[in-house]
Write a protein that holds these residues in place. Structure first.
Motif, PDB file in Angstrom:
ATOM      1  N   ALA A   1      68.038 -58.335  95.332  1.00 48.88           N
ATOM      2  CA  ALA A   1      68.288 -58.727  96.696  1.00 48.88           C
ATOM      3  C   ALA A   1      69.661 -59.388  96.803  1.00 48.88           C
ATOM      4  CB  ALA A   1      67.199 -59.669  97.196  1.00 48.88           C
ATOM      5  N   LEU A   2      70.050 -60.132  95.781  1.00 45.81           N
ATOM      6  CA  LEU A   2      71.362 -60.786  95.830  1.00 45.81           C
ATOM      7  C   LEU A   2      72.484 -59.763  95.804  1.00 45.81           C
ATOM      8  CD1 LEU A   2      70.764 -63.818  93.461  1.00 45.81           C
ATOM      9  CD2 LEU A   2      70.924 -63.838  95.940  1.00 45.81           C
ATOM     10  N   VAL A   3      72.336 -58.736  95.017  1.00 46.89           N
ATOM     11  CA  VAL A   3      73.355 -57.685  94.956  1.00 46.89           C
ATOM     12  C   VAL A   3      73.387 -56.898  96.259  1.00 46.89           C
ATOM     13  CG1 VAL A   3      74.023 -55.552  93.783  1.00 46.89           C
ATOM     14  CG2 VAL A   3      73.226 -57.493  92.453  1.00 46.89           C
ATOM     15  N   ALA A   4      72.216 -56.605  96.798  1.00 46.17           N
ATOM     16  CA  ALA A   4      72.140 -55.769  97.996  1.00 46.17           C
ATOM     17  C   ALA A   4      72.730 -56.460  99.219  1.00 46.17           C
ATOM     18  CB  ALA A   4      70.695 -55.376  98.269  1.00 46.17           C
ATOM     19  N   PHE A   5      72.528 -57.760  99.348  1.00 47.88           N
ATOM     20  CA  PHE A   5      72.935 -58.436 100.573  1.00 47.88           C
ATOM     21  C   PHE A   5      74.175 -59.304 100.424  1.00 47.88           C
ATOM     22  CE2 PHE A   5      68.306 -57.828 101.254  1.00 47.88           C
ATOM     23  CZ  PHE A   5      68.453 -56.839 102.201  1.00 47.88           C
ATOM     24  N   SER A   6      74.892 -59.174  99.327  1.00 43.86           N
ATOM     25  CA  SER A   6      76.137 -59.916  99.179  1.00 43.86           C
ATOM     26  C   SER A   6      77.284 -59.145  99.821  1.00 43.86           C
ATOM     27  CB  SER A   6      76.431 -60.162  97.697  1.00 43.86           C
ATOM     28  OG  SER A   6      76.605 -58.940  97.028  1.00 43.86           O
ATOM     29  N   LYS A   7      78.336 -59.878 100.179  1.00 43.03           N
ATOM     30  CA  LYS A   7      79.498 -59.241 100.806  1.00 43.03           C
ATOM     31  C   LYS A   7      80.337 -58.534  99.757  1.00 43.03           C
ATOM     32  CE  LYS A   7      80.350 -61.750 104.964  1.00 43.03           C
ATOM     33  NZ  LYS A   7      81.421 -62.167 105.835  1.00 43.03           N
ATOM     34  N   GLU A   8      81.070 -57.548 100.227  1.00 48.03           N
ATOM     35  CA  GLU A   8      81.999 -56.837  99.352  1.00 48.03           C
ATOM     36  C   GLU A   8      83.237 -57.708  99.122  1.00 48.03           C
ATOM     37  OE1 GLU A   8      81.807 -53.551  98.019  1.00 48.03           O
ATOM     38  OE2 GLU A   8      79.721 -53.906  98.540  1.00 48.03           O
ATOM     39  N   LYS A   9      83.969 -57.419  98.064  1.00 46.44           N
ATOM     40  CA  LYS A   9      85.182 -58.178  97.781  1.00 46.44           C
ATOM     41  C   LYS A   9      86.201 -57.978  98.898  1.00 46.44           C
ATOM     42  CE  LYS A   9      88.297 -59.137  93.978  1.00 46.44           C
ATOM     43  NZ  LYS A   9      88.653 -58.787  92.608  1.00 46.44           N
ATOM     44  N   VAL A  27      64.484 -48.046 104.761  1.00 45.13           N
ATOM     45  CA  VAL A  27      63.143 -48.359 105.265  1.00 45.13           C
ATOM     46  C   VAL A  27      62.374 -47.072 105.536  1.00 45.13           C
ATOM     47  CG1 VAL A  27      61.894 -49.292 107.255  1.00 45.13           C
ATOM     48  CG2 VAL A  27      63.703 -50.631 106.188  1.00 45.13           C
ATOM     49  N   LEU A  28      63.027 -46.089 106.150  1.00 45.38           N
ATOM     50  CA  LEU A  28      62.365 -44.824 106.453  1.00 45.38           C
ATOM     51  C   LEU A  28      61.896 -44.110 105.183  1.00 45.38           C
ATOM     52  CD1 LEU A  28      63.007 -44.519 109.584  1.00 45.38           C
ATOM     53  CD2 LEU A  28      63.611 -42.212 108.958  1.00 45.38           C
ATOM     54  N   VAL A  29      62.775 -43.957 104.211  1.00 44.35           N
ATOM     55  CA  VAL A  29      62.443 -43.244 102.985  1.00 44.35           C
ATOM     56  C   VAL A  29      61.385 -44.005 102.193  1.00 44.35           C
ATOM     57  CG1 VAL A  29      63.350 -42.468 100.756  1.00 44.35           C
ATOM     58  CG2 VAL A  29      64.638 -42.038 102.843  1.00 44.35           C
ATOM     59  N   ASN A  30      61.515 -45.320 102.116  1.00 38.06           N
ATOM     60  CA  ASN A  30      60.558 -46.121 101.370  1.00 38.06           C
ATOM     61  C   ASN A  30      59.176 -46.078 102.022  1.00 38.06           C
ATOM     62  OD1 ASN A  30      60.064 -47.727  99.125  1.00 38.06           O
ATOM     63  ND2 ASN A  30      60.227 -49.597 100.325  1.00 38.06           N
ATOM     64  N   THR A  31      59.128 -46.122 103.346  1.00 37.09           N
ATOM     65  CA  THR A  31      57.852 -46.043 104.055  1.00 37.09           C
ATOM     66  C   THR A  31      57.207 -44.674 103.866  1.00 37.09           C
ATOM     67  OG1 THR A  31      58.655 -47.627 105.680  1.00 37.09           O
ATOM     68  CG2 THR A  31      56.733 -46.321 106.289  1.00 37.09           C
ATOM     69  N   ALA A  32      58.001 -43.613 103.951  1.00 34.97           N
ATOM     70  CA  ALA A  32      57.464 -42.262 103.734  1.00 34.97           C
ATOM     71  C   ALA A  32      56.924 -42.132 102.312  1.00 34.97           C
ATOM     72  CB  ALA A  32      58.539 -41.217 103.990  1.00 34.97           C
ATOM     73  N   PHE A  33      57.650 -42.667 101.345  1.00 35.94           N
ATOM     74  CA  PHE A  33      57.195 -42.634  99.950  1.00 35.94           C
ATOM     75  C   PHE A  33      55.881 -43.388  99.787  1.00 35.94           C
ATOM     76  CE2 PHE A  33      57.335 -44.693  95.702  1.00 35.94           C
ATOM     77  CZ  PHE A  33      57.164 -43.552  94.941  1.00 35.94           C
ATOM     78  N   LEU A  34      55.766 -44.544 100.436  1.00 36.02           N
ATOM     79  CA  LEU A  34      54.541 -45.332 100.324  1.00 36.02           C
ATOM     80  C   LEU A  34      53.367 -44.643 101.012  1.00 36.02           C
ATOM     81  CD1 LEU A  34      53.490 -47.923  99.135  1.00 36.02           C
ATOM     82  CD2 LEU A  34      54.070 -49.073 101.259  1.00 36.02           C
ATOM     83  N   LEU A  50      52.974 -49.316  93.666  1.00 37.80           N
ATOM     84  CA  LEU A  50      53.167 -50.545  94.438  1.00 37.80           C
ATOM     85  C   LEU A  50      54.161 -51.488  93.760  1.00 37.80           C
ATOM     86  CD1 LEU A  50      49.604 -51.395  95.750  1.00 37.80           C
ATOM     87  CD2 LEU A  50      51.536 -50.446  97.001  1.00 37.80           C
ATOM     88  N   VAL A  51      54.092 -51.574  92.445  1.00 37.51           N
ATOM     89  CA  VAL A  51      55.055 -52.409  91.714  1.00 37.51           C
ATOM     90  C   VAL A  51      56.455 -51.819  91.847  1.00 37.51           C
ATOM     91  CG1 VAL A  51      55.724 -53.213  89.420  1.00 37.51           C
ATOM     92  CG2 VAL A  51      53.339 -53.343  90.141  1.00 37.51           C
ATOM     93  N   ALA A  52      56.572 -50.502  91.723  1.00 42.24           N
ATOM     94  CA  ALA A  52      57.877 -49.848  91.868  1.00 42.24           C
ATOM     95  C   ALA A  52      58.398 -49.996  93.297  1.00 42.24           C
ATOM     96  CB  ALA A  52      57.771 -48.375  91.492  1.00 42.24           C
ATOM     97  N   ASN A  53      57.486 -50.074  94.263  1.00 45.76           N
ATOM     98  CA  ASN A  53      57.875 -50.205  95.654  1.00 45.76           C
ATOM     99  C   ASN A  53      58.626 -51.511  95.926  1.00 45.76           C
ATOM    100  OD1 ASN A  53      57.968 -49.332  98.348  1.00 45.76           O
ATOM    101  ND2 ASN A  53      56.178 -50.573  98.852  1.00 45.76           N
ATOM    102  N   LEU A  54      58.393 -52.512  95.102  1.00 43.54           N
ATOM    103  CA  LEU A  54      59.116 -53.773  95.249  1.00 43.54           C
ATOM    104  C   LEU A  54      60.614 -53.586  95.032  1.00 43.54           C
ATOM    105  CD1 LEU A  54      56.708 -56.112  93.279  1.00 43.54           C
ATOM    106  CD2 LEU A  54      57.027 -56.029  95.758  1.00 43.54           C
ATOM    107  N   PHE A  55      60.987 -52.615  94.200  1.00 44.39           N
ATOM    108  CA  PHE A  55      62.389 -52.423  93.843  1.00 44.39           C
ATOM    109  C   PHE A  55      63.040 -51.225  94.528  1.00 44.39           C
ATOM    110  CE2 PHE A  55      60.215 -54.383  90.233  1.00 44.39           C
ATOM    111  CZ  PHE A  55      60.904 -55.584  90.189  1.00 44.39           C
TER     112      PHE A  55
END
Length: 83
Positions: A1-9, A27-34, A50-55
């Motif tokens: 989450a820190l990598v995903a939501f941090s600003k670019e240099k 969100v769309l792809v992850n929801t369809a997968f779930l 479900l565990v993989a869905n966390l990542f």
């Protein structure tokens, strides 16, 4: 989450829209997968999904964001060649 939501240099003004589109697609792809996992996977395999869905959300978000960033850089580069 820190990598995903941090600003670019070198954060540019168009990155907010790219981030929003990447978030929506992730969100769309992850929801369809779930949903497909709920329908077709049973037992302990479903628990692994479900565990993989966390990542997977963060991985998909990063893939979509960096591909959108590369696409935007390519379009800007092509546009600067024309001018």
């Amino acid at each position: 989450a820190l990598v995903a939501f941090s600003k670019e240099k070198n954060e540019q003004q168009g990155f907010d829209l790219i981030r929003l589109k990447a978030m929506f697609r992730a969100v769309l792809v992850n929801t369809a997968f779930l949903i497909l996992s709920v329908l077709f996977i049973y037992g302990s395999g479903f628990m692994a999904v479900l565990v993989a869905n966390l990542f997977t959300f963060f991985v998909l978000y990063l893939l979509f964001f960096y591909s959108g960033k590369l696409r935007a850089n390519h379009e800007n580069h092509q546009h600067s060649k024309i001018i």
